[in-house]
Motif scaffolding. Structure first.
Motif, short mmCIF file in Angstrom:
data_model
loop_
_atom_site.label_atom_id
_atom_site.label_comp_id
_atom_site.label_asym_id
_atom_site.label_seq_id
_atom_site.Cartn_x
_atom_site.Cartn_y
_atom_site.Cartn_z
N SER A 677 0.82 -1.22 0.00
CA SER A 677 0.00 0.00 0.00
C SER A 677 0.85 1.27 0.00
CB SER A 677 -0.94 0.00 1.20
OG SER A 677 -0.21 0.11 2.42
N LEU A 678 2.03 1.22 0.61
CA LEU A 678 2.90 2.39 0.66
C LEU A 678 3.77 2.53 -0.59
CD1 LEU A 678 4.09 2.28 4.38
CD2 LEU A 678 2.58 3.97 3.34
N GLY A 679 3.84 1.46 -1.40
CA GLY A 679 4.68 1.51 -2.58
C GLY A 679 6.14 1.23 -2.25
N ARG A 680 6.96 1.20 -3.28
CA ARG A 680 8.37 0.87 -3.10
C ARG A 680 9.09 1.94 -2.29
NH1 ARG A 680 10.51 -2.85 -6.83
NH2 ARG A 680 12.53 -1.81 -6.69
N LYS A 681 10.05 1.49 -1.48
CA LYS A 681 10.91 2.45 -0.79
C LYS A 681 11.73 3.22 -1.81
CE LYS A 681 12.85 -0.75 1.82
NZ LYS A 681 11.97 -1.92 1.68
N PRO A 682 12.08 4.45 -1.55
CA PRO A 682 12.94 5.20 -2.47
C PRO A 682 14.28 4.49 -2.63
CG PRO A 682 11.96 6.67 -0.85
CD PRO A 682 11.66 5.28 -0.39
N PRO A 683 14.86 4.48 -3.83
CA PRO A 683 16.17 3.85 -4.02
C PRO A 683 17.24 4.61 -3.24
CG PRO A 683 15.59 5.13 -5.95
CD PRO A 683 14.37 5.13 -5.06
N HIS A 684 18.32 3.91 -2.94
CA HIS A 684 19.35 4.57 -2.12
C HIS A 684 20.78 4.28 -2.55
CE1 HIS A 684 19.24 0.55 -0.28
NE2 HIS A 684 20.48 0.79 0.10
N ALA A 685 21.02 3.29 -3.41
CA ALA A 685 22.39 2.86 -3.69
C ALA A 685 23.15 3.90 -4.53
CB ALA A 685 22.39 1.51 -4.40
#
Length: 805
Positions: A677-685
């Protein structure tokens, strides 16, 4: 392990331990494997400056099976299993997918694919994990005369050129021409052992070579009567193709003069569990220890009929060996299974004719499959053995035959390898850069094959096609069988189904992100569709399987391929996480880095520095920094906001602070639902690599290759070929959080650090593409990246496990 080594074995160890690479040519049964293991075991025992890992590559999985079953008990018996973990890595036994063991016996395709960032054992996302293990290993290539000269051999040689001075290597064979040995030694700057005529003579005089092996060119075709006429107690028969091997096995089994003699068949078309059982039985019955008697003490009589799967490396012996005509190196390898041990006497019979499955005589000098490109070598081989009919041949005699038969072609191969070096390097660079991932297979083993599945439910097979029991056949063989199956299906009642169907990849993915496949029914009008398929399905009424015969293409046997259930398919990435602060995660990963990830790589890093002329310790400093800086991208406002919202949604609000992981249980429906429901976490690499780029640039301003390697290792620690990130803005106190974690560094690595971060960037491929490693630009930067990527990914894995346990 109190064996006293032979002089040639000691010489190999001396050369390797003093920094030379070696090509070893020694007779079958002389002790090449011990020569290979001696420097490695000595280095482990005495802490010498040598690779701390060994990758032992073989061309056939049967050899890997034998070696691991031999060395595991040896290491355990010697009380060294606490320091030397022995594993196997093949497609059939993927027990060391990440090449983390101390001593790994692997097929050559597993080693090459790992170095090319296309490991057969791992997902594409994890593709940069294993190359560093190859760099950090002592590399042994056994029976390398079997490496395909169009694919495997040039790729192996180019890899070794890239690793020269970093990963020590040993190539071993019993049957290469002098032209090939000299050419390869020049290309690789390696030392050939034995080094002179005196050393060669000493090798021929070894106690292990005190045996008699006579060679004969037989009159008439290879048939059951000819085999039985020469049989004593243990006989091996080697055929060039499966169909003739199976026909000869059935003829021997049904022959009225067989008596109490028992017959076994071995080829590549058995199911794994049956093949392993047969291999084990052959190793036991044809061993040096002669386990060839019943419980009552009666001597048993055995004949084994096999294809090339028994040709090399197997530690077995017999009194009589019958072989179809083949190139000289193949015949002499097969002969190595006859009179293998001191004091034994044996006879090798070479046949220029054989009987096919229909009982017709085949001229093997004309019908040279699977050696269709070596017709001249086969003709020369036959002439040389005819001129020596009935002779007892020494190792020197055998090498003369090999050089006469293979010398001209080998010279051309070496010249071709030199001429195409730049082209091969370009192709390898494209694969390692992620541009041509499909090219990897052509660089590793240019042997095409088609999977054949025996089943009557195409929809069930298509659900998970590559989890079904299948047989791998040459495409030409499959097309010939399809013609026969189509001719027979009209005579059978298939309940309205099709006799043959071809599975095609539709070039799309389904709603679960998996490749979409479709079956095409095959008839006379469209049998060409078999050519572009990934798999062929044949109805159980047309073909089957027999535990004694293997895949049976000419009749049904009641067999249907077993289809793996979803639970039996290995699922990766099923970690459980707990809510973990940024500082805690950095600490756990750094501990794993120091204790486990870096020790296996540190010596290779030093060798790389020397080879590239970089400052001492620059790789160590880079490795320590990326271990602590790899997750700076999680100090992004978007990431931290997602953590806050998710923890609140699952009813476990996070206290104020910065976090690296949330609570997550993959078996908890609530956790899964809230993630969706919250969607994918923001990318970080990539974002993290860009954020710390100023810091890395200031540290490595005089060593740009290491800067690029460190940047790329961080940017790709979750995806091996990621090229860009997304807009990010770091939290207000990001610099303080980073500074705090860097306090974990030893003082000599922390001096002069300038905590400068890029806090607000949009890292597109256009803006940051030049910061990534480019394999075609600098060999050193690629190798540095391979080591750093492995160190970071292993530390991240192990550190996450520590936090979750």
């Amino acid at each position: 392990m109190s064996i006293i080594p032979y002089p040639f074995q000691r010489r190999v160890a001396e050369l390797l331990l003093s920094g030379h690479n070696v090509i070893l040519q020694a007779p079958t049964g002389a002790g090449k494997t011990l020569a290979a293991m001696l420097p490695f075991l000595d280095a482990v025992e005495h802490g010498r400056d040598f690779a701390k890992k060994c990758l032992y590559a073989v061309p056939m999985r049967v050899l890997a099976n034998q070696f691991v079953s031999e060395f595991k008990p040896r290491i355990r018996k010697a009380g060294r299993d606490d320091r030397i973990r022995v594993e196997i890595q093949t497609g059939e036994h993927p027990e060391d997918r990440e090449l983390s063991a101390t001593l790994t016996f692997a097929t050559i395709d597993q080693v090459l694919s790992s170095f090319l960032l296309s490991p057969y054992s791992l997902s594409r996302r994890m593709s940069n994990l294993n190359a560093g293990a190859v760099l950090a290993s002592y590399l042994v290539f056994d029976e390398f005369h079997l490496f395909d000269p169009i694919s495997t051999l040039p790729t192996t040689l180019e890899m070794l050129r890239m690793l020269n001075g970093i990963a020590p290597f040993l190539l071993m064979t019993a049957t290469f021409s002098s032209d090939m040995l000299g050419g390869l030694a020049d290309v690789l700057d390696a030392v050939v052992v034995p080094e002179d005529d005196d050393a060669r003579q000493a090798m021929q005089s070894l106690p292990s070579q005190a045996k008699t092996r006579r060679y004969h060119v037989a009159e008439g075709p290879l048939c059951a009567a000819a085999v039985l006429a020469q049989h004593q107690r243990r006989t091996l028969v080697v055929c060039n193709v499966v169909d003739r091997a199976r026909a000869l096995f059935e003829a021997l089994r049904d022959h009225p003069d067989r008596g109490d003699t028992r017959v076994l068949l071995l080829h590549s078309r058995f199911l794994p569990q049956d093949r392993q059982c047969i291999e084990g039985k052959i190793r036991r019955l044809f061993s040096r220890d002669d386990a060839n008697s019943t419980s009552s003490g009666e001597i048993e009589s055995w004949i084994v009929v096999a294809t090339q799967v028994i040709e090399v490396g197997l530690d077995i012996t017999c009194e009589a060996l019958h072989t179809e005509l083949a190139p000289a190196n193949a015949i002499l390898q097969r002969a190595g299974r006859c009179a293998r041990y001191p004091g034994e006497v044996g006879d090798v019979f070479v046949y220029a004719e054989a009987l096919n499955a229909e009982g017709e005589v085949v001229d093997l000098a004309e019908n040279v499959m699977p050696y269709k490109n070596q017709k001249e070598e086969v003709a020369c081989t036959l002439a040389e053995f005819r001129s020596r009919h009935g002779d007892t041949l020494t190792f020197g005699d055998e090498q003369s035959i090999v050089s006469l038969a293979h010398g001209p072609r080998d010279r051309a191969i070496v010249q071709g390898l030199i001429a195409t070096q730049e082209m091969y390097r370009h192709r390898m660079n494209s694969v390692m850069d992620g541009q041509q991932s499909g090219e990897a297979g052509n660089l590793i083993r240019a042997v095409s094959s088609r999977l054949v599945v025996v089943h009557d439910d195409p929809l069930a097979v298509a659900e998970r096609p590559f989890a079904a029991e299948a047989f791998s056949l040459h495409p030409g063989t499959v097309f010939g069988l399809v013609n026969k199956w189509l001719a027979r299906e009209w005579d059978l009642d298939l309940d309205g189904g099709y006799g043959v169907q071809a599975l095609h990849d539709m070039g799309d993915v389904d709603e679960r992100g998996r490749s979409a496949y479709d079956w095409i029914p095959i008839g006379e009008e469209n049998k060409g569709d078999v050519a572009g398929s990934v798999m062929v399905l044949v109805h159980p009424a047309l073909a089957g399987y027999d535990p004694d015969l293997g895949f049976v293409h000419d009749r049904g046997t009641g067999y249907r391929a077993r289809l793996a259930s979803a639970q039996e398919i290995v699922q990766r990435g099923g970690y459980s996480y707990r809510l973990e602060s940024y500082a805690e995660h950095a600490q756990f990963v750094y501990q794993a880095f120091q204790r486990h990830a870096w020790p296996e790589l540190a010596a290779a890093a030093v060798r790389l520095e020397r080879a590239c002329g970089w400052p001492d310790g620059v790789m160590e400093r880079a490795a320590h920094l990326i271990a602590l800086l790899h997750d700076v991208g999680k100090l992004n406002r978007g990431w931290q906001d997602w953590v806050t919202r998710y923890q609140k949604a699952i009813g476990q609000p996070a206290p104020p602070g910065f976090y690296a992981h949330t609570e997550f249980d993959p078996t908890d429906p609530l956790h899964q639902a809230k993630q969706r429901s919250l969607g994918r976490k923001p990318p970080h690499a990539v974002e993290g690599a860009v954020a710390v780029a100023p810091l890395l640039a200031s540290v490595f301003e005089t060593c740009e290759p290491v800067f690029r390697a460190a940047f790329t290792a961080i940017a790709r620690h979750h995806g091996a070929f990621t090229k860009q990130g997304k807009q990010y803005i770091l939290v207000a106190n990001a610099a303080q959080a980073v500074s705090k974690t860097l306090e974990l560094l030893p003082s000599h690595l922390a001096d002069g650090l300038n905590i400068e971060l890029w806090t607000n960037e949009n890292p597109t491929e256009a803006t940051v593409g030049e910061l990534f490693v480019n394999p075609g630009r600098d060999n050193g930067e690629f190798l540095a990246y391979a080591l750093l990527a492995r160190a970071l990914r292993r530390a991240d894995q192990l550190g996450t496990g520590m936090a979750s346990s």
